[in-house]
Design a protein around this motif. Structure first.
Motif, short mmCIF file in Angstrom:
data_model
loop_
_atom_site.label_atom_id
_atom_site.label_comp_id
_atom_site.label_asym_id
_atom_site.label_seq_id
_atom_site.Cartn_x
_atom_site.Cartn_y
_atom_site.Cartn_z
N ALA A 128 0.85 -1.18 0.00
CA ALA A 128 0.00 0.00 0.00
C ALA A 128 0.89 1.23 0.00
CB ALA A 128 -0.92 -0.01 1.21
N ASP A 129 0.29 2.39 -0.22
CA ASP A 129 1.07 3.61 -0.30
C ASP A 129 1.51 4.12 1.06
OD1 ASP A 129 0.95 3.67 -3.06
OD2 ASP A 129 -0.84 4.93 -3.10
N SER A 130 0.62 4.06 2.04
CA SER A 130 0.95 4.59 3.36
C SER A 130 1.52 3.49 4.24
CB SER A 130 -0.29 5.18 4.02
OG SER A 130 -1.18 4.16 4.43
N ALA A 131 2.29 3.90 5.24
CA ALA A 131 2.85 2.92 6.17
C ALA A 131 1.75 2.22 6.95
CB ALA A 131 3.83 3.61 7.11
N ALA A 132 0.74 2.98 7.37
CA ALA A 132 -0.34 2.38 8.15
C ALA A 132 -1.08 1.33 7.33
CB ALA A 132 -1.31 3.47 8.62
N ALA A 133 -1.39 1.65 6.07
CA ALA A 133 -2.09 0.69 5.23
C ALA A 133 -1.22 -0.52 4.91
CB ALA A 133 -2.56 1.36 3.94
N ALA A 134 0.09 -0.29 4.75
CA ALA A 134 0.99 -1.41 4.48
C ALA A 134 1.08 -2.35 5.69
CB ALA A 134 2.38 -0.89 4.11
N LEU A 135 1.10 -1.79 6.90
CA LEU A 135 1.08 -2.64 8.09
C LEU A 135 -0.24 -3.40 8.20
CD1 LEU A 135 2.80 -0.31 10.73
CD2 LEU A 135 3.73 -2.42 9.77
N ASP A 136 -1.33 -2.75 7.80
CA ASP A 136 -2.62 -3.45 7.79
C ASP A 136 -2.62 -4.61 6.80
OD1 ASP A 136 -3.77 -1.84 9.72
OD2 ASP A 136 -4.72 -0.48 8.28
N ALA A 137 -1.80 -4.49 5.75
CA ALA A 137 -1.76 -5.53 4.72
C ALA A 137 -0.89 -6.72 5.10
CB ALA A 137 -1.26 -4.93 3.40
#
Length: 344
Positions: free
Chosen positions: A173-182
């Motif tokens: 994902a683009d954001s760090a938060a969304a990437a951690l969610d992934a």
């Protein structure tokens, strides 16, 4: 900057102890006392150390000296911790500490996952206190205990060097938060850190195209914020180990100003792998809501962490105060709620 001399006293007190106990559990005291002094709690340092003293072991014996010609053979050998610490003690005595760090950072960075990421965290605390002591320039002289602490941190890192290779790149994902969610949880919940780390086979791609050092610094700041925020809602997955998803990348972030800019992008990439891997290893089944800190100030939140006493609570709160917003403070308070307090 600690002007009381208490941090140097505490580090001298601690350097007679080894970096671990029971062959696997990290000595957190040098990191915790650095955090305490950084937040104006130097007066509490020795009282806290008295409570922590039962968790310290004597400094381990050496095996044989590490040298410039044979260091590769000793890398990643925890039996050589004393040899490595002695080696770095000689290095920082003979050369400016920034030069030593610049040489060894790219050598050690691929192996920051050994020791549950604690070695790089210890180095980050050591570098912060060296920078705060006005020792960034070539004409400045660092105090002996602070240089010794950097040597202990680097030596521990070299002894516990453990790379993570062959991870499959997964959709991110683009954001760090969304990437951690992934990040997908690893299969199974049993085993310690090394066992779980061995079950991490792939991680989402995030910030992989970054090449500019300033952008890397900004993205790393974003990652620290996202991982700290995430603890407020996901810390119940494993109250202690999930702290490192935030504190390990923050250790890298704290170290970057002491390094040449060319080393900032590799630092970002290693920090992402560490944070994402810890997230995968200890993710809970579902997030929970968190309580906002209300009118509590950062100083009051840190006071609660000190009163609780657990070393991971202190270190997460230290990172939360770096982030500085309401959800970060809520994450610190969540760690107080979830963790067992330190008792004698």
């Amino acid at each position: 900057m600690d002007t009381t001399g208490i941090l140097d006293e505490a580090l001298q007190r601690l350097h007679g102890s080894g970096p671990e106990r029971l062959g696997r559990l990290t000595n957190h005291a040098p990191m915790a006392v650095e955090a305490l002094t950084s937040h104006g709690q130097a007066a509490a340092v020795h009282r806290w150390l008295d409570l922590y003293a039962s968790r310290l072991e004597e400094f381990p014996p050496g095996v044989e000296p590490v040298t410039d010609s044979d260091w590769r053979a000793a890398l990643g050998d925890p039996r050589r911790a004393a040899d490595w610490i002695d080696y770095f003690g000689r290095e920082v005595a003979d050369r400016p500490w920034r030069d030593v760090l610049t040489v060894w950072w790219p050598r050690l960075l691929p192996g920051m996952y050994g020791g549950s990421t604690h070695p790089v965290i210890r180095v980050g605390h050591a570098v912060r206190t060296l920078l705060a002591d006005g020792t960034g320039g070539a004409t400045h002289k660092a105090t002996g205990p602070r240089l010794a602490e950097l040597a202990h941190g680097l030596g521990y890192w070299a002894a516990r060097f453990h790379p993570v290779d062959g991870l499959a790149p997964l959709p991110g994902a683009d954001s760090a938060a969304a990437a951690l969610d992934a990040v997908a949880p690893v299969a199974g919940h049993g085993g310690g850190f090394p066992d779980r780390l061995g079950r991490v086979t792939g991680l989402p791609v995030w910030a992989a195209a970054i090449t500019d050092p300033d952008e890397a610094y900004g993205r790393l700041t974003e990652l620290v914020r996202a991982a700290t925020h995430r603890y407020a809602t996901h810390g119940h997955g494993e109250a202690t180990m999930l702290v490192h998803a935030a504190t390990a990348p923050n250790a890298v972030l704290r170290t970057l100003p002491a390094l040449p800019r060319v080393l900032w992008v590799p630092g970002l990439r290693a920090a992402w792998t560490a944070s994402a891997a810890v997230t995968a290893m200890y993710a809970p089944d579902a997030p929970v809501a968190y309580d906002p800190p209300g009118t509590l100030t950062p100083e009051e939140v840190f006071g609660r962490a000190l009163a609780h006493g657990d070393e991971h609570v202190i270190k997460l709160t230290d990172t939360a105060l770096d982030v500085g917003d309401a959800q970060a403070l809520a994450a610190a308070l969540r760690s107080v709620e979830l963790s067992e307090p330190l008792v004698a």
